[in-house]
Motif scaffolding. Structure first.
Motif, short mmCIF file in Angstrom:
data_model
loop_
_atom_site.label_atom_id
_atom_site.label_comp_id
_atom_site.label_asym_id
_atom_site.label_seq_id
_atom_site.Cartn_x
_atom_site.Cartn_y
_atom_site.Cartn_z
N LEU A 196 75.93 47.87 72.80
CA LEU A 196 75.19 47.74 71.54
C LEU A 196 74.26 48.93 71.37
O LEU A 196 73.57 49.32 72.32
CB LEU A 196 74.35 46.45 71.53
CG LEU A 196 75.07 45.12 71.42
CD1 LEU A 196 74.07 43.97 71.55
CD2 LEU A 196 75.80 45.01 70.09
N PRO A 197 74.24 49.55 70.19
CA PRO A 197 73.38 50.73 70.02
C PRO A 197 71.90 50.41 70.22
O PRO A 197 71.14 51.23 70.69
CB PRO A 197 73.67 51.19 68.59
CG PRO A 197 74.35 50.05 67.92
CD PRO A 197 75.01 49.23 68.97
N ASP A 198 71.50 49.16 69.88
CA ASP A 198 70.07 48.82 70.04
C ASP A 198 69.83 47.93 71.26
O ASP A 198 68.93 47.13 71.29
CB ASP A 198 69.55 48.14 68.76
CG ASP A 198 70.40 46.93 68.36
OD1 ASP A 198 71.46 46.72 69.00
OD2 ASP A 198 70.02 46.23 67.42
N ARG A 199 70.69 48.08 72.29
CA ARG A 199 70.51 47.27 73.50
C ARG A 199 69.17 47.60 74.16
O ARG A 199 68.66 48.72 74.01
CB ARG A 199 71.67 47.49 74.47
CG ARG A 199 71.82 48.92 74.97
CD ARG A 199 73.09 49.03 75.81
NE ARG A 199 73.33 50.39 76.28
CZ ARG A 199 73.95 51.33 75.57
NH1 ARG A 199 74.37 51.08 74.34
NH2 ARG A 199 74.13 52.53 76.09
N VAL A 200 68.63 46.62 74.87
CA VAL A 200 67.30 46.81 75.48
C VAL A 200 67.45 47.75 76.68
O VAL A 200 68.23 47.48 77.58
CB VAL A 200 66.72 45.45 75.93
CG1 VAL A 200 65.36 45.64 76.58
CG2 VAL A 200 66.62 44.50 74.75
N PRO A 201 66.70 48.85 76.70
CA PRO A 201 66.80 49.74 77.85
C PRO A 201 66.23 49.09 79.12
O PRO A 201 65.48 48.12 79.01
CB PRO A 201 65.97 50.96 77.43
CG PRO A 201 65.14 50.53 76.30
CD PRO A 201 65.74 49.31 75.70
N THR A 202 66.60 49.61 80.26
CA THR A 202 66.05 49.04 81.50
C THR A 202 64.55 49.33 81.53
O THR A 202 64.12 50.46 81.36
CB THR A 202 66.72 49.69 82.72
OG1 THR A 202 66.65 51.10 82.57
CG2 THR A 202 68.18 49.29 82.81
N PHE A 203 63.79 48.27 81.72
CA PHE A 203 62.33 48.44 81.82
C PHE A 203 61.75 47.15 82.36
O PHE A 203 62.43 46.14 82.45
CB PHE A 203 61.73 48.81 80.45
CG PHE A 203 61.23 47.64 79.63
CD1 PHE A 203 62.12 46.73 79.10
CD2 PHE A 203 59.88 47.45 79.40
CE1 PHE A 203 61.68 45.66 78.34
CE2 PHE A 203 59.42 46.38 78.66
CZ PHE A 203 60.32 45.48 78.12
N HIS A 204 60.50 47.21 82.75
CA HIS A 204 59.83 46.03 83.28
C HIS A 204 58.78 45.55 82.30
O HIS A 204 57.87 46.31 81.94
CB HIS A 204 59.17 46.33 84.62
CG HIS A 204 60.13 46.26 85.76
ND1 HIS A 204 60.19 47.21 86.74
CD2 HIS A 204 61.10 45.37 86.06
CE1 HIS A 204 61.14 46.88 87.60
NE2 HIS A 204 61.71 45.77 87.20
N GLY A 205 58.90 44.30 81.91
CA GLY A 205 57.89 43.70 81.06
C GLY A 205 56.57 43.65 81.83
O GLY A 205 56.56 43.42 83.03
#
Ligand code: NAG
Ligand code: NAG
Ligand code: NAG
Length: 310
Positions: A196-205
């Protein structure tokens, strides 16, 4: 009447005998009433008191005696039966076995698959994707929950801006990049959500934003004991980046301890050691062909300091 009797109220003089009372009777003044209408006042006090008692009993009685949704009021007292009915789970219309079956078979595997596909089909970072909330509301209504509403809350939350992980090597005045992590999972043809073009990038909340460059220290699982082992061996941690593998405790606690020890960053990674039995080595194919972990898989989640989940 004998004269002694007539003289009863007088100070006895000579006429004492064995049966003469030791204390002579003394006349006292008639009872004085402090307030006017004394009797009426007392009557009112009594009746008001009685009314209060009756009202309390009437108020408590129904909740104590009548069965309520969560059992009677007595169920709040320690040692009482926590079930909605004293004979439950043995009899309450529905048998314990039937209830177990309902709970185990609800939702059906088909529904579970359908809903899971829906929720994972689009980006759904906390606070985003209102349409998923509306969809959920509609499902609740479908299931018979009439009063459903979507409520807005103001919350503290962070969203990904940018991310980079690079290993730098300093030689003299020059700094070169010797490794740079893609921080991206493989885009799989079989799984359109991976591309998905707007997929959530890897990151930590709930992690802090920043850019740190520092030497690193491997801290095993990053448990309190792991950090303590390093402290006891005089390994300097202050100002360094911790590299911790996932597992054992909630990831936020690995970050918490690193922060307390003055470290400036934490890199968390999935170690294949933690994959258990379902691995490619043991003959399982990796996702999407099989149940083993896809080698590019990355964990996402919150690093808030949740000690309950440790
Ligand atoms: C929200 O999620 C649904 C289904 O999961 C998806 O179809 C939709 O594109 C998402 N919307 C946004 C704004 O990401
Ligand atoms: C972060 O720091 C590194 C090293 O100093 C630098 O190369 C990089 O451009 C910085 N990135 C940002 C987004 O500031
Ligand atoms: C750590 O440092 C302290 C104080 O300098 C020293 O007494 C101790 O022996 C050191 N421990 C190790 C494991 O090197």
């Amino acid at each position: 009447m004998p004269p002694e009797m007539r003289e009863k109220n007088m100070v006895p003089t000579m006429a004492t005998s064995e049966s003469t009372p030791l204390l002579r009777e003394v006349d006292v003044a008639p009872t004085r009433h402090r307030y006017p209408h004394d009797k009426l006042r007392r009557l009112c006090t009594y009746s008001l008191g009685m009314l209060l008692v009756i009202a309390t009993v009437l108020f408590l009685l129904p909740s104590a005696v009548l069965p309520r949704e969560h059992g009677s009021i007595w169920s709040y007292f320690p040692g009482s039966n926590p079930f909605p009915h004293s004979s439950w789970p043995h009899s309450y219309g529905l048998s314990y076995k039937d209830l177990q079956t309902i709970l185990q078979e609800t939702p059906t595997p088909e529904k579970e698959r359908e809903w899971s596909s829906y929720y994972t089909a689009g980006p759904h970072l906390a606070g985003k994707n209102l349409s998923q909330a509306i969809w959920t509301k509609e499902r609740w209504e479908e299931l018979g929950v009439q009063e459903t509403e979507i409520v807005a809350y103001d919350v503290y939350i962070n969203y990904p801006l940018d991310h980079r992980l690079a290993l730098l090597k300093k030689s003299g005045d020059k700094t070169e990049v010797t490794f740079e992590a893609s921080l991206e999972e493989d885009v799989l043809e079989e799984d359109h959500t991976s591309g998905l073009p707007d997929r959530v990038p890897t990151f930590h909340g709930y992690s802090a934003s920043g850019n740190v460059t520092a030497p690193f220290v491997y801290v095993n699982f990053g448990t309190y004991a792991d950090y303590q082992d390093l402290v006891d061996r005089n390994v300097s941690l202050e100002g360094k980046i911790a590299i911790a593998k996932y597992g054992r405790i909630f990831r936020g606690l690995k970050v918490k301890r690193a922060q307390e020890l003055g470290m400036v960053g934490v890199i968390l990674y999935d170690d294949p050691q933690q994959d258990g039995e379902i691995t490619e080595e043991n003959g399982y194919k990796a996702y999407p062909e099989g149940p083993a972990r896809n080698p590019s898989a990355v964990q996402r989640g919150s690093t808030q300091f949740l000690s309950e989940s440790s």
